[in-house]
Design an enzyme around this catalytic site. Structure first.
Site, mmCIF file in Angstrom:
data_model
loop_
_atom_site.group_PDB
_atom_site.id
_atom_site.type_symbol
_atom_site.label_atom_id
_atom_site.label_comp_id
_atom_site.label_asym_id
_atom_site.label_seq_id
_atom_site.Cartn_x
_atom_site.Cartn_y
_atom_site.Cartn_z
ATOM 1 N NE ARG A 16 -2.115 -1.533 3.401
ATOM 2 C CZ ARG A 16 -2.483 -1.430 4.651
ATOM 3 N NH1 ARG A 16 -3.668 -0.922 4.964
ATOM 4 N NH2 ARG A 16 -1.702 -1.826 5.629
ATOM 5 C CG ASN A 34 -3.842 -4.762 2.907
ATOM 6 O OD1 ASN A 34 -3.271 -4.650 1.837
ATOM 7 N ND2 ASN A 34 -3.188 -4.771 4.057
#
Length: 89
Positions: A16, A34
């Site tokens: 990320r 996620n």
């Protein structure tokens, strides 16, 4: 906007943060999170070339990641400011 779903070893490898850095460098706005199924989801908007470059960047991912599959498709949505990390969905 483009929705991008990345599968493989993409959790707990800095994926990320990697996506955020790439998006900011490219001037792409949106978010990354996620997902409980083990994938990473990205919503991205901006210039077509910049979004395409982000999709290509996530195909490789950060050094500790292993990207098995990237699915990208156009989806309706409202652009957002900046590029942020969202909670797991």
């Amino acid at each position: 906007m483009q929705r991008v779903v990345v599968s493989g070893k993409v959790h707990q490898v800095g994926f990320r943060d990697y996506a955020i850095r790439k998006a900011q460098l490219l001037g792409v706005t949106g978010w990354v999170r996620n997902r409980q199924d083990g994938t990473v989801e990205i919503m991205a908007s901006g210039e077509d070339e910049a979004v395409a470059a982000l999709v290509e960047a996530v195909r490789e991912g950060p050094p500790l990641a292993r990207v098995d599959h990237v699915e990208a498709y156009v989806e309706a949505g409202q652009p957002v400011k900046g590029f942020t990390k969202r909670f797991t969905a």
